[in-house]
Design a protein around this motif. Structure first.
Motif, mmCIF file in Angstrom:
data_model
loop_
_atom_site.group_PDB
_atom_site.id
_atom_site.type_symbol
_atom_site.label_atom_id
_atom_site.label_comp_id
_atom_site.label_asym_id
_atom_site.label_seq_id
_atom_site.Cartn_x
_atom_site.Cartn_y
_atom_site.Cartn_z
ATOM 1 N N ASN A 1 4.003 -8.576 2.409
ATOM 2 C CA ASN A 1 3.500 -9.983 2.006
ATOM 3 C C ASN A 1 2.028 -10.172 2.338
ATOM 4 N N HIS A 2 1.587 -9.274 3.374
ATOM 5 C CA HIS A 2 -0.028 -9.267 3.728
ATOM 6 C C HIS A 2 -0.646 -8.011 3.309
ATOM 7 N N PRO A 3 -1.170 -7.989 1.873
ATOM 8 C CA PRO A 3 -1.615 -6.751 1.368
ATOM 9 C C PRO A 3 -3.159 -6.501 1.624
ATOM 10 N N LEU A 4 -3.710 -5.509 1.482
ATOM 11 C CA LEU A 4 -5.297 -5.276 1.413
ATOM 12 C C LEU A 4 -6.007 -5.238 -0.193
ATOM 13 N N THR A 5 -6.727 -5.680 -0.317
ATOM 14 C CA THR A 5 -7.336 -5.728 -1.722
ATOM 15 C C THR A 5 -8.988 -5.567 -1.726
ATOM 16 N N HIS A 6 -9.422 -4.485 -2.639
ATOM 17 C CA HIS A 6 -10.691 -3.899 -2.514
ATOM 18 C C HIS A 6 -10.991 -3.734 -4.020
ATOM 19 N N ARG A 7 -11.898 -4.123 -4.597
ATOM 20 C CA ARG A 7 -12.628 -3.754 -6.006
ATOM 21 C C ARG A 7 -11.491 -4.093 -6.799
ATOM 22 N N GLY A 8 -10.589 -5.229 -6.671
ATOM 23 C CA GLY A 8 -9.410 -5.472 -7.557
ATOM 24 C C GLY A 8 -8.480 -4.774 -7.466
ATOM 25 N N ILE A 9 -8.266 -3.837 -6.575
ATOM 26 C CA ILE A 9 -6.970 -3.063 -6.473
ATOM 27 C C ILE A 9 -6.416 -3.364 -5.033
ATOM 28 N N THR A 10 -5.118 -3.842 -5.124
ATOM 29 C CA THR A 10 -4.216 -4.233 -4.071
ATOM 30 C C THR A 10 -3.268 -3.207 -3.664
ATOM 31 N N PHE A 11 -3.369 -3.159 -2.316
ATOM 32 C CA PHE A 11 -2.356 -2.142 -1.798
ATOM 33 C C PHE A 11 -1.213 -2.904 -0.817
ATOM 34 N N TYR A 12 0.010 -2.944 -1.399
ATOM 35 C CA TYR A 12 1.123 -3.498 -0.693
ATOM 36 C C TYR A 12 1.972 -2.687 0.357
ATOM 37 N N GLN A 13 2.126 -3.164 1.423
ATOM 38 C CA GLN A 13 3.126 -2.316 2.269
ATOM 39 C C GLN A 13 4.533 -2.481 1.514
ATOM 40 N N SER A 14 5.192 -1.296 1.084
ATOM 41 C CA SER A 14 6.340 -1.298 0.324
ATOM 42 C C SER A 14 7.658 -0.634 1.072
ATOM 43 N N SER A 15 7.074 0.751 1.631
ATOM 44 C CA SER A 15 8.141 1.547 2.100
ATOM 45 C C SER A 15 7.619 2.364 3.066
ATOM 46 N N TYR A 16 8.377 3.291 3.844
ATOM 47 C CA TYR A 16 8.166 4.297 4.623
ATOM 48 C C TYR A 16 9.114 5.350 4.788
ATOM 49 N N GLY A 17 8.698 6.341 5.561
ATOM 50 C CA GLY A 17 9.555 7.497 5.583
ATOM 51 C C GLY A 17 9.181 8.323 6.764
ATOM 52 N N THR A 18 10.250 9.375 7.289
ATOM 53 C CA THR A 18 9.676 10.510 8.049
ATOM 54 C C THR A 18 9.404 11.672 7.035
#
Length: 388
Positions: free
Chosen positions: A179-196
């Protein structure tokens, strides 16, 4: 004025000029801005309030159109994608879940080539970002049981990201989390998942500091599992035998127990270290990320767990939606339109002053499209004030 719902006639004691002066004073006191017309012994004042309330219907309809337009813009020119980015790695492309419809249409008509890069192995096509994104580090915090042991249920996970332009110059740094993404040049990156990472082998980070110094004065030491590193500040060699993903210290005995974690998830990483003075062993202990009891440090320094870097990846959901601000604008107008329509009231008021064979007659008429009961009280009060 025959069709106006509220209408009263009163006989005014005094001349036309006095009646006009009285009507003007009452209307101005009530903050009615009026137009005046005179014709053959008749004087008429025409005024209205709240004309803006008529616009509420149009504002509401425009808002619905804007929401549809914004949705179409997002559908034609936007896309949804994903990116699994290991710690320390960077990428200038994301992998599409759906290619922009406009690019498909232009490519089908032969007008322009799609910027999407097809995957020769049949996987998801890649979309260039126009800049690089790098995952500097990733970490997970877990809920802790009353006994102080991590439960294995994530409470929060976050990534430290850096953006670079294609020439390698840094654009910005940002830590993202759910719920606290990064947006640059109209493109938004959301924290969604993770893994090893499959068969991933990271680097162990250790924090070393003198016992009489604060935690902020710690020195970070990097060592590979199974390797040794010499730390000049304490004149000791530290050997890291390995790392276990899930350990817990018994607060009564001080012994460390190890548990199984699914997919090698680093729930409470535990590092087995041994400290040497020259070639002579000094002590051996376990360092835990979350520890219910401090391990024994017989000398005048403290070694603590600093992280396990390079063994995990962050899963990012990526979205480009050029119509989102149009949708937001439509949503705001959709809130404003009904507010104007239902809470505003368009009031109209006429005051006609006539000389009927030497008798001055004042006709007051009015209408309102909302809150007619309230307007009726105001109308009667205006009539009484004019007739005084």
């Amino acid at each position: 004025l025959k069709a106006v719902p509220f209408k009263k006639e009163i006989s005014f004691k005094g001349g036309m000029d006095k009646a006009e002066t009285r009507a003007v004073k009452v209307l101005m006191t009530r903050r009615y801005r009026f137009l005046e017309s005179k014709d053959h012994g008749n004087t008429q004042f025409i005024t209205q309030k709240g004309v803006y309330s008529r616009l509420g219907v149009y504002v509401t309809h425009i808002s619905i159109i804007l929401i549809f337009v914004g949705a179409l813009l997002g559908s034609f020119f936007g896309y949804k994608a994903f990116l699994n980015l290991p710690e320390g790695e960077h990428s200038n492309v994301v992998y599409l879940r759906n290619e922009p419809m406009w690019d498909k249409i232009m490519a089908a008509l032969g007008i322009a080539e799609s910027p999407a890069i097809p995957n020769p192995e049949g996987g998801a096509p890649a979309m260039p970002l126009g800049y690089f994104i790098r995952c500097n580090s990733f970490d997970v915090d877990y809920y802790v049981s009353p006994s102080g042991m991590p439960t294995g249920t994530p409470s929060e996970f976050y990534s430290d990201l850096t953006l670079f332009n294609l020439e390698g110059r840094k654009i910005l740094d940002k830590r993202i989390r759910v719920n606290h993404p990064l947006t640059h040049r109209g493109i938004t990156f959301y924290q969604s998942s993770y893994g090893t990472m499959p068969e991933g082998r990271g680097k162990i980070l250790l924090n070393v500091r003198p016992k009489n110094r604060p935690v902020s004065a710690s020195e970070t030491v990097v060592v590979d599992p199974g390797a040794s590193v010499y730390v000049a500040s304490i004149d000791r060699t530290i050997k890291a035998y390995g790392i276990e993903p899930y350990g817990a210290r018994n607060p009564f005995t001080g012994q460390v127990q190890f548990y199984r974690s699914e997919r090698g998830e680093l729930i409470n990483p535990t590092v087995d270290i041994e400290v040497y003075k020259g070639k002579k062993p000094v002590f051996r202990t376990h360092l835990l990320k979350t520890d219910t009891g401090a391990p024994s440090m017989p000398e005048d320094y403290i070694i603590s767990y600093g992280g396990y870097w390079g063994a995990r990846y962050t899963g990012l959901q990526v979205a480009k939606d050029p119509g989102v601000w149009v949708v937001y604008a439509g949503f705001i107008l959709l809130c404003i339109g009904p507010f104007i329509s239902f809470l505003g009231s368009h009031k109209k008021l006429w005051v006609r002053i006539q000389d009927r064979k030497g008798q001055v007659v004042v006709t007051v008429a009015g209408s309102a499209n909302r809150n007619r009961i309230g307007f009726e009280r105001e109308f009667n009060s205006i009539v009484d004030e004019i007739g005084k």
